[in-house]
Scaffold this motif. Structure first.
Motif, mmCIF file in Angstrom:
data_model
loop_
_atom_site.group_PDB
_atom_site.id
_atom_site.type_symbol
_atom_site.label_atom_id
_atom_site.label_comp_id
_atom_site.label_asym_id
_atom_site.label_seq_id
_atom_site.Cartn_x
_atom_site.Cartn_y
_atom_site.Cartn_z
ATOM 1 N N SER A 15 0.746 -1.509 -0.037
ATOM 2 C CA SER A 15 -0.052 -0.104 0.204
ATOM 3 C C SER A 15 0.518 1.138 -0.213
ATOM 4 C CB SER A 15 -0.718 -0.091 1.306
ATOM 5 O OG SER A 15 0.089 0.015 2.562
ATOM 6 N N ARG A 16 1.715 0.984 0.479
ATOM 7 C CA ARG A 16 2.361 2.614 0.566
ATOM 8 C C ARG A 16 3.487 2.411 -0.652
ATOM 9 N NH1 ARG A 16 8.006 3.717 0.423
ATOM 10 N NH2 ARG A 16 8.819 0.941 0.746
ATOM 11 N N GLU A 17 3.846 1.847 -1.454
ATOM 12 C CA GLU A 17 4.240 1.578 -2.978
ATOM 13 C C GLU A 17 3.310 2.431 -4.230
ATOM 14 O OE1 GLU A 17 5.347 -2.686 -4.161
ATOM 15 O OE2 GLU A 17 7.252 -2.043 -2.695
ATOM 16 N N ILE A 18 1.798 2.015 -3.640
ATOM 17 C CA ILE A 18 0.817 2.795 -4.067
ATOM 18 C C ILE A 18 0.473 4.184 -4.581
ATOM 19 C CG2 ILE A 18 -1.357 2.248 -5.036
ATOM 20 C CD1 ILE A 18 -1.077 -0.777 -4.215
ATOM 21 N N VAL A 19 0.384 3.971 -2.592
ATOM 22 C CA VAL A 19 0.063 5.604 -2.773
ATOM 23 C C VAL A 19 1.416 6.798 -2.792
ATOM 24 C CG1 VAL A 19 0.712 7.205 -0.263
ATOM 25 C CG2 VAL A 19 -0.877 5.111 -0.231
ATOM 26 N N GLN A 20 2.865 6.303 -2.693
ATOM 27 C CA GLN A 20 3.925 7.045 -3.326
ATOM 28 C C GLN A 20 3.812 6.590 -4.930
ATOM 29 O OE1 GLN A 20 7.783 4.972 -3.115
ATOM 30 N NE2 GLN A 20 8.834 6.567 -2.212
ATOM 31 N N PHE A 21 3.861 6.027 -5.532
ATOM 32 C CA PHE A 21 3.122 6.246 -7.172
ATOM 33 C C PHE A 21 2.029 7.131 -7.587
ATOM 34 C CE2 PHE A 21 0.254 5.229 -10.318
ATOM 35 C CZ PHE A 21 1.479 5.206 -11.806
ATOM 36 N N SER A 22 1.089 7.430 -6.771
ATOM 37 C CA SER A 22 0.066 7.686 -6.998
ATOM 38 C C SER A 22 0.232 9.360 -6.323
ATOM 39 C CB SER A 22 -1.231 7.605 -5.552
ATOM 40 O OG SER A 22 -0.941 7.864 -5.145
ATOM 41 N N GLU A 23 1.185 9.703 -5.649
ATOM 42 C CA GLU A 23 2.109 11.136 -5.236
ATOM 43 C C GLU A 23 2.736 11.763 -6.632
ATOM 44 O OE1 GLU A 23 0.951 12.667 -2.963
ATOM 45 O OE2 GLU A 23 -0.425 11.446 -1.197
ATOM 46 N N MET A 24 3.682 10.205 -6.453
ATOM 47 C CA MET A 24 4.234 11.523 -7.802
ATOM 48 C C MET A 24 4.305 10.717 -9.564
ATOM 49 S SD MET A 24 7.726 9.717 -5.998
ATOM 50 C CE MET A 24 9.012 10.057 -6.702
ATOM 51 N N ARG A 25 2.830 10.588 -9.688
ATOM 52 C CA ARG A 25 2.349 9.784 -11.246
ATOM 53 C C ARG A 25 2.663 10.952 -11.823
ATOM 54 N NH1 ARG A 25 -2.448 6.308 -11.140
ATOM 55 N NH2 ARG A 25 -2.827 6.221 -14.125
ATOM 56 N N HIS A 26 2.092 12.210 -12.079
ATOM 57 C CA HIS A 26 2.354 13.011 -12.812
ATOM 58 C C HIS A 26 3.942 12.896 -13.142
ATOM 59 C CE1 HIS A 26 -2.250 13.603 -12.894
ATOM 60 N NE2 HIS A 26 -1.832 14.125 -11.699
ATOM 61 N N GLU A 27 4.995 13.608 -12.535
ATOM 62 C CA GLU A 27 5.837 13.781 -12.900
ATOM 63 C C GLU A 27 6.840 12.498 -13.084
ATOM 64 O OE1 GLU A 27 4.490 13.908 -10.190
ATOM 65 O OE2 GLU A 27 4.739 16.163 -9.158
ATOM 66 N N ILE A 28 6.271 11.303 -13.067
ATOM 67 C CA ILE A 28 6.784 9.869 -13.767
ATOM 68 C C ILE A 28 6.560 9.797 -14.982
ATOM 69 C CG2 ILE A 28 6.332 7.419 -13.943
ATOM 70 C CD1 ILE A 28 6.014 7.383 -11.010
ATOM 71 N N ARG A 29 4.491 10.145 -15.281
ATOM 72 C CA ARG A 29 4.912 10.250 -16.711
ATOM 73 C C ARG A 29 5.549 11.125 -17.361
ATOM 74 N NH1 ARG A 29 1.256 13.263 -20.042
ATOM 75 N NH2 ARG A 29 -0.020 12.320 -21.017
ATOM 76 N N ALA A 30 5.395 12.843 -16.834
ATOM 77 C CA ALA A 30 5.977 13.733 -17.803
ATOM 78 C C ALA A 30 7.417 13.043 -18.141
ATOM 79 C CB ALA A 30 6.111 15.398 -16.958
ATOM 80 N N TYR A 31 8.328 13.091 -17.280
ATOM 81 C CA TYR A 31 9.763 12.090 -17.147
ATOM 82 C C TYR A 31 9.371 11.516 -18.926
ATOM 83 C CZ TYR A 31 14.332 9.819 -16.833
ATOM 84 O OH TYR A 31 15.259 9.269 -17.258
ATOM 85 N N LEU A 32 8.674 10.226 -18.198
ATOM 86 C CA LEU A 32 8.703 8.743 -19.597
ATOM 87 C C LEU A 32 8.197 9.232 -20.609
ATOM 88 C CD1 LEU A 32 7.272 6.088 -17.284
ATOM 89 C CD2 LEU A 32 9.887 6.637 -18.339
ATOM 90 N N CYS A 33 7.228 10.484 -21.119
ATOM 91 C CA CYS A 33 6.341 10.827 -22.032
ATOM 92 C C CYS A 33 7.879 11.500 -22.798
ATOM 93 C CB CYS A 33 5.730 11.738 -21.389
ATOM 94 S SG CYS A 33 4.076 10.948 -21.440
#
Length: 302
Positions: free
Chosen positions: A3-21
């Motif tokens: 659950s901690r990993e899912i929450v952390q991903f949700s917090e950083m989701r937009h930054e992760i998507r922007a970097y990968l795009c």
């Protein structure tokens, strides 16, 4: 841990998507007259040298078939040319939205681990879909992509603490309103032969506001403290807002009705103020109706 990993991903989701795009668009050209597969493969090798934590890199054609064996740092993962993935949501969503999309975590069919997938549709200069480039990344490694600041975890925890405190405070406000409204009703029952209708109206307003604040507390606690939000759709957010605004409108409407009775009997010259309040309630209803209309349209678009 999960659950901690899912929450952390949700917090950083937009930054992760922007970097990968950015990474995919920099290394793989789009909207060209001729999109060559060998150029895509060259770009994927550049991406793999920069993102070393991926699980799979693969390319689908317009029908969802793998056009070559997937690239993977794990030799035990076998994704062969010709496999069809046209039933995958990341394939259809990227085509529908005509842009790169980042999925929610899901179990990988290749490894069984939780992964997220970035899919990048490639079109020729005529707007025809040619390929969809996909990258699977293990959920537990996604945070490494954006390299958060050392204080990131502290601020996330501090923010959750503040929301927790606010939630507790609002909960006690809701509880006080409920208790006060309940006691007003009990007093009216004890003095049934002499109770004032105004007391009943006030009790109803207090209990209605208590319900509205409780719904707000529940939404804040679940979304910001427990981290159960951040899903792609916002149905729960819209539902909470509609219920909260609806409760406020009901409370104001009851107050307006109470003022009509009061001013009609005691101070008729002040009846105009009750009319003003009724007009305000009407405007709030119109605004709530518009909000519900637009919220419904947004949910359909999702």
């Amino acid at each position: 841990m999960l659950s901690r990993e899912i929450v952390q991903f949700s917090e950083m989701r937009h930054e992760i998507r922007a970097y990968l795009c950015f990474l995919l668009q920099k290394n793989i050209a789009n909207n060209l007259p001729h999109i060559e597969l060998n150029k895509i493969i060259e770009g994927l090798h550049k991406v793999s040298s920069e993102v070393k934590i991926f699980e799979l890199l693969y390319v689908l054609d317009s029908s969802g078939n793998l056009v070559f064996d997937a690239i993977s740092p794990d030799s035990s993962i076998d994704y062969k040319k010709g496999q069809n993935h046209n039933d995958r949501s990341y394939f259809h969503r990227s085509i529908k939205e005509k842009q790169s999309i980042l999925t929610d975590p899901y179990p990988s069919s290749a490894s069984g681990n939780l992964v997220v997938t970035i899919s990048y549709p490639l079109y020729n200069n005529k707007g025809e879909l040619v390929y969809v480039v996909c990258m699977d990344i293990p959920l537990d490694k996604t945070a490494l992509l954006v390299k958060p600041m050392p204080l990131f975890g502290f601020f996330v925890g501090f923010r959750k603490f503040i929301y927790f405190v606010v939630s507790v405070a609002l909960f006690f406000v809701s509880l006080l309103l409920l208790v006060r409204g309940s006691f007003s009703i009990l007093d009216s029952v004890d003095n049934f032969m002499f109770f004032d209708i105004q007391d009943v109206f006030e009790a109803t307003i207090l209990i209605t506001l208590s319900l509205a604040i409780f719904d707000l507390v529940r939404a804040i606690f679940e979304e910001e403290v427990l981290g159960r939000q951040k899903s792609q759709d916002s149905k729960m957010v819209h539902k909470t807002m509609i219920r909260f605004l609806g409760s406020i409108v009901i409370a104001l409407a009851i107050e307006a009705l109470m003022l009509v009775f009061k001013f009609t009997i005691i101070e008729p010259e002040k009846l105009i103020y009750a009319v003003y309040l009724i007009g305000g309630v009407t405007l709030l209803l119109v605004g709530l109706s518009l909000y519900m209309r637009f919220a419904t349209n947004l949910k359909r678009d999702d």
